[in-house]
Design an enzyme around this catalytic site. Sequence first.
Site, PDB file in Angstrom:
ATOM      1  N   PHE A   1       0.853  -1.190   0.000  1.00  0.00           N
ATOM      2  CA  PHE A   1       0.000   0.000   0.000  1.00  0.00           C
ATOM      3  C   PHE A   1       0.885   1.235   0.000  1.00  0.00           C
ATOM      4  O   PHE A   1       1.750   1.389   0.857  1.00  0.00           O
ATOM      5  CB  PHE A   1      -0.955   0.041   1.199  1.00  0.00           C
ATOM      6  CG  PHE A   1      -1.895   1.197   1.107  1.00  0.00           C
ATOM      7  CD1 PHE A   1      -2.995   1.157   0.250  1.00  0.00           C
ATOM      8  CD2 PHE A   1      -1.660   2.375   1.819  1.00  0.00           C
ATOM      9  CE1 PHE A   1      -3.848   2.242   0.118  1.00  0.00           C
ATOM     10  CE2 PHE A   1      -2.505   3.467   1.686  1.00  0.00           C
ATOM     11  CZ  PHE A   1      -3.605   3.401   0.842  1.00  0.00           C
TER      12      PHE A   1
ATOM     13  N   ASP B   1       9.218   2.460   1.862  1.00  0.00           N
ATOM     14  CA  ASP B   1       8.033   3.183   2.309  1.00  0.00           C
ATOM     15  C   ASP B   1       7.886   2.918   3.808  1.00  0.00           C
ATOM     16  O   ASP B   1       7.424   1.851   4.222  1.00  0.00           O
ATOM     17  CB  ASP B   1       6.806   2.701   1.531  1.00  0.00           C
ATOM     18  CG  ASP B   1       5.523   3.417   1.963  1.00  0.00           C
ATOM     19  OD1 ASP B   1       5.512   3.988   3.060  1.00  0.00           O
ATOM     20  OD2 ASP B   1       4.539   3.383   1.204  1.00  0.00           O
TER      21      ASP B   1
ATOM     22  N   LYS C   1       2.449   9.452   8.297  1.00  0.00           N
ATOM     23  CA  LYS C   1       1.622   9.088   9.444  1.00  0.00           C
ATOM     24  C   LYS C   1       2.041   9.727  10.778  1.00  0.00           C
ATOM     25  O   LYS C   1       1.545  10.772  11.122  1.00  0.00           O
ATOM     26  CB  LYS C   1       1.517   7.567   9.542  1.00  0.00           C
ATOM     27  CG  LYS C   1       0.619   7.007   8.417  1.00  0.00           C
ATOM     28  CD  LYS C   1       0.056   5.657   8.724  1.00  0.00           C
ATOM     29  CE  LYS C   1      -1.114   5.342   7.804  1.00  0.00           C
ATOM     30  NZ  LYS C   1      -0.736   4.756   6.520  1.00  0.00           N
TER      31      LYS C   1
END
Length: 398
Positions: free
Chosen positions: A137, A222, A251
Amino acid sequence: MSQLIMELCDRLVCNTYARYPVTFERGAGCRLWDTEGEEYVDFVAGIAVCNLGHSHPEVARVVCEQAQKLVHVSNLFYTGPQVHLAQMLIERSFADKVFFANSGAEANEAAIKLARKYSRDKYGPGRFHVITMEDSFHGRTLATLSATGQEKVHQGFDPLVEGFHYVPYNSVEAVERAITEKTCAVLVEPIQGEGGVRIGDLDYFRALRELCTAKDILLIFDEVQTGMGRTGTLFAYEQLGVTPDVMTLAKALGNGLPIGAMLATAQAAQAFTPGSHASTFGGTPLVTAAAAKVLEIISDEDFLSQVRDTGRYFLERLEDLRDRHSGLIRDARGRGLMLALELVGPGKTVVDRCLEKGVIINCTHETVLRFVPPLVVSRQEIDRVADTLDTVLKELEG
Ligand SMILES: *Cc1c(COP(=O)(O)O)cnc(C)c1O
């Protein structure tokens, strides 16, 4: 009150989320309170975002002070907090340069653009393919959804951005086979988050590093979800024995304030020159001041050691649950405070029943219960969640 908000939201806000029927009003640490005054223990933390917990007093103070001083001027000018955060990130990582964005998707967009540009500058056009992993993702913008190796994320948005090739996660041979003279980057999560808390082997990352180095392909990690202390070290790559050329963060970097960052080695970063890339809000004084405070707290070695201890305790409790409910649970796994129980079947009912009992957890990849609590979580809070899970699983067995 809550009913009205839910009705209005469904009517006025684009219908892109399947929301739980709760309206939250206030948070502190690992606790949340809804509009009816009910208390919840939060093991989702805004999906691995509020790593210092809700309403962290020191972060709140920095935000208040900076908001009263300077919020935004644009990247036409220099500002101190942006440079300070860049310096802190560089001191604590492999990187030499930072680009500031506003989200994980944007940080990954920057990484993908950098890889294409780096390759084009050195080798000419045509070398723009990026190898990514199945069940990965990377975000929801057009390029990052194209990078994401999940059919359900692509659905309805054809044609995708060209040049992404998906291979099974944790397979060196698959990457080897997929590399061509057109490959400019390999993009991979150290632990797949949305893909079900899947952990890659050390050998896998070592081999990826060697393959990429040999062919001057950029290795991009990532770390949007795994970064900022989540796995027990400031960045997950520190546990892999290799460093990437590029790493993306978002995040938890702002503990809830919107900020993303792409970190790169000097060699990779040189491909970005004035005009290559930009973001109006990227790296504003407000969010970078907040992120600097977050980074200062999380990168403290005592803090990180605490995360590892708490994580070990939590994993033991999850392993105990696995042993007690072996008919329902297939596996307990994770690193630091990025933990999971893989169920035999769908996890939605467990999540719903936990919520009814005031425990917020999350299910990803259909069958994986994911636990990403604030890193400041206490053993008592872990016990409350584990005991609730025990009760819910017993109900389902009964
Ligand atoms: C959440 C996530 C993203 C996307 O971040 P947004 O801020 O939602 O754009 C990208 N990569 C990983 C690994 C993520 O977990």
